[in-house]
Design an enzyme around this catalytic site. Structure first.
Site, PDB file in Angstrom:
ATOM      1  CG  ASP A  99     -24.821 -63.973  -1.436  1.00  0.00           C
ATOM      2  OD1 ASP A  99     -25.825 -64.282  -0.771  1.00  0.00           O
ATOM      3  OD2 ASP A  99     -24.558 -64.474  -2.545  1.00  0.00           O
ATOM      4  CG  HIS A 119     -28.148 -62.110  -4.321  1.00  0.00           C
ATOM      5  ND1 HIS A 119     -29.321 -62.799  -4.189  1.00  0.00           N
ATOM      6  CD2 HIS A 119     -27.219 -62.855  -3.678  1.00  0.00           C
ATOM      7  CE1 HIS A 119     -29.107 -63.918  -3.502  1.00  0.00           C
ATOM      8  NE2 HIS A 119     -27.846 -63.978  -3.175  1.00  0.00           N
ATOM      9  CD  GLU A 145     -25.749 -65.437  -5.979  1.00  0.00           C
ATOM     10  OE1 GLU A 145     -24.701 -66.064  -5.818  1.00  0.00           O
ATOM     11  OE2 GLU A 145     -26.866 -65.897  -5.627  1.00  0.00           O
TER      12      GLU A 145
END
Lengths: 458, 458
Positions: free
Chosen positions: A354, A280, A326
């Site tokens: 992530d 993200h 996100e």
């Protein structure tokens, strides 16, 4: 006989070649990443030249432009922006807080507003504090003990859990739902111990919700550093009548237009089967978001470049998707999945990075047994790169809306021991990312994408 | 029948208990280390209060006293000092170097003397430079091209090797033997590119040898930072006639008395079978030696404490040995093995931690197949702790003199990606060590010691 022998011979040669080829391809991918990777340079720009990228901010806008331009330089088949409306929350002037032990006797506290919180009144709030470890304690205390006070959530991350994301999972409801719960009993504000396994002076922000509370009933919520949480807790044991003052100036503005950034190598054999790799693009605003999730962004970008550099022409369409928002909304992840559904795009695979740019250890998989067993059959290929973790589990927030019964979702799993020292705090910065560790992650992701593209999803 | 059933039942219960017990014991050890470890506090003192601990220095002396006192507090059965004479090399005033492109036009170079090097003449040396990547190139150039010059060894660590110790092994002969080789062709000094996978400004020291060269023929040897090595190499391509000046003030003094620090829990069943766990107490002088090898020292100390805290009464005698002088002589390791041999002590097992305080990944083993297979049978026990690396290989410099045909030597293998950014440089400091990573290492070591004590060496 000769014919049979020839066929058999070809068969074994082909097995041999296949095996050799996968090993050679992984070697090529890792070598390219470690000797000629782009991820670190891209991260340098994202972190140092652009900086933090909270949804709706100028940083986020610049990151969209920059990553689109960089993807365009890679000679992919398509690069485009996917519009998505995102929330815009702004921190405003730096927060300020102190503990007051007696009139005029104060200790400064390191504090930051939680993302999505309302401001305090312009002069701040000052009140007695009630410390709890969880919502059950809060309920037991009830309105009589909570009304008019500031609730202090102080349940630490559990240090004996080896996987630190589990320790985070065991604590984060204090941050996310703390204000809603405290409001039920008439609290006027909430402070939460930072989600940090280390004792230090940095407050860690992160998202919180008010659910459907009316705006006028919303109470301000903030995080204080772990050191300050320890101090405050001790002071409260000595004297229940001390007060906490805090002032914050944050604000939720109207939604603004932003974008997911997408690049694609169109598949040579099955162009309508899509494989996504992503991270993200947005970050919190305190550091520069190098680990969360600058690392995932640049690794995902480099996956497509590493495949190209390694001479791989994917059978399936490989997309890099840099998701927006996100951290405080997941609008980008939801939008991407929505549009994929509308267009009837068959997403067979999606991988997210992530969890920081630390040494990769493997992946967690959200998939059926047939696919999981296929992954296990690849373990030996990864062994030279010390990649050993292949477990069932979650994938990533942005790719999870793509889940179907048959596809494969995965999350890169780096070493997690240092992650929560930096997560959502002002020290999530470029200097905390190690170049080799980042590059190993990109190569590990590219290798998995290569294998799933070659052998398909079961 | 009842008797047989009872026996069988006891048998299965005992198997069950055994299996459960190992799992429970490892859980206890890891939990204790992560919630109540001492290693980080000890390292804090060693690094911050004492600092660097080069053999023969005041720091080394203070480290001997401190660690002995701390071991005495643990209630071990014995704690003692083992005298050993060690070399004493001192750096003297900080080194200074520059590249001269024309008279009066100079660029400063980050430089440090290699450990064991002689000084330059008091006014320093200035000469043309000849760059080589290896000894073969030097031989090809021969006396005609080398005499009177400074040899610049510039072979970088190979970035595509996943295990960075292999990259180190492929380069370190430039540092260790560079002066001896260059002397053969009449060089007047040697500089070597620092053993560092990263481009930065820090020179990394380390040991070097003159073999049996007469003192008057010894030439000064130093390391320059990787950034400076790149700059110098580029400048040399532009102009072969540039000169390097460097001045260093180091000196080899007479040997001095020092000590290995030893603590023991005497075995309850086989007291004359010894198991050693250790690290080296000395360090280089530029940083504070937190990773190399403060980490190994405090982890080894904590192994004995963790065993005690976990209620384990070892069958065999477990010794922690804090070796002196690994860096520039290995006198402590040799002395310990010598005395063990003289006393006919049966050392069945020895484990060293000397690869940094990073997240542990497993161990390398120097042992026979029976013992290695036993280790492999324990893999599942380690899996919850993400310990996956169990390979044959080296152990540790200090314990290697203990090798016999039948015993087991092992080395802790932490994640190595960041190690050579810090190794022997001024940034090998306490802030570069992560508390959890250090503690996980101590627990991993204690677990292996527990298992080998319980099941014995084959």
């Amino acid at each position: 006989m000769i014919k049979v022998a020839t066929v058999l011979c070809c068969f074994f040669i082909s097995i041999g070649l296949n095996a050799q080829t996968d090993e050679a391809v992984l070697k090529k991918i890792y070598t390219t990443s470690l000797t000629n990777g782009k991820s670190y340079d891209w991260l340098n720009h994202l972190s140092i030249q652009i900086g933090s990228r909270l949804s709706g901010s100028l940083g986020a806008e610049r990151a969209v432009t920059y990553t689109k331009e960089e993807l365009e330089k890679l000679g992919l088949d398509k690069v485009w922006l996917q519009p998505v409306m995102v929330p815009r929350w702004v921190r405003g002037a730096k927060e300020y807080a102190y503990i007051e032990t007696a009139p005029g006797k104060t200790n400064t506290v390191n504090i930051c507003a939680l993302g999505g919180s309302v401001a305090t009144p312009s002069l701040g709030i000052k009140a007695n504090i009630v410390e709890v470890k969880n919502f059950e304690e809060l309920e037991t205390l009830g309105k009589a003990n909570v009304e008019g006070k500031i609730v202090f959530y102080n349940r630490p991350m559990q240090p004996d859990l080896i996987e630190t994301f589990n320790a985070y999972g065991g604590c984060v409801n204090q941050r996310y739902k703390g204000a809603v719960e405290a409001s039920k009993y008439g609290a006027i504000g909430v402070i939460v111990r930072s989600m940090n396994l280390r004792l230090d002076d940095l407050p860690h922000t992160g998202s919180m919700t008010y659910d459907d509370m009316p705006v006028e009933k919303r109470i301000p919520a903030a995080a204080i550093s772990t050191n300050d949480a320890e101090v405050l807790s001790t002071m409260l044991q000595l004297d229940k009548n001390i007060k906490l003052y805090f002032k914050q100036n944050c604000k939720q503005l109207a939604d603004v237009q932003s974008y997911n950034v997408i690049g694609e190598i169109t598949g040579s054999q099955f162009p309508s089967e899509y494989m996504v790799v992503g991270g993200h693009l947005d970050s919190w605003d305190l550091g520069d978001g190098s680990h969360d999730d600058g690392a995932g962004v640049v690794q995902s970008m480099d996956v497509l470049r590493l495949l190209k550099e390694s001479g791989i022409k994917p059978k399936r369409s490989i997309r890099v998707v840099l998701f927006m928002n996100e951290e405080n909304g997941l609008r980008g992840g939801n939008k991407y999945a929505e549009e994929a559904k509308q267009k009837n795009e068959n997403h067979v695979f999606a991988l997210e990075s992530d969890a920081g740019g630390f040494t990769p250890r493997g992946f967690s998989f959200d998939c059926n047994d047939a696919n999981y067993n296929q992954v296990l059959s690849w373990q030996q290929l990864f062994k030279p790169y010390l990649i050993h973790y292949f477990e069932k589990g979650g994938s990533g927030a942005d790719v999870s809306p793509l889940k179907t019964k048959t596809n494969v979702l995965a999350g890169l799993r780096p070493d997690s021991q240092r992650y929560f020292n930096h997560h959502h705090a002002s020290n999530d910065t470029f200097d905390a990312v190690n170049k080799r560790e980042l590059e190993l992650g990109a190569a590990t992701m590219a290798s998995l994408v290569y294998l799933f593209d070659k052998y398909g999803v079961k």
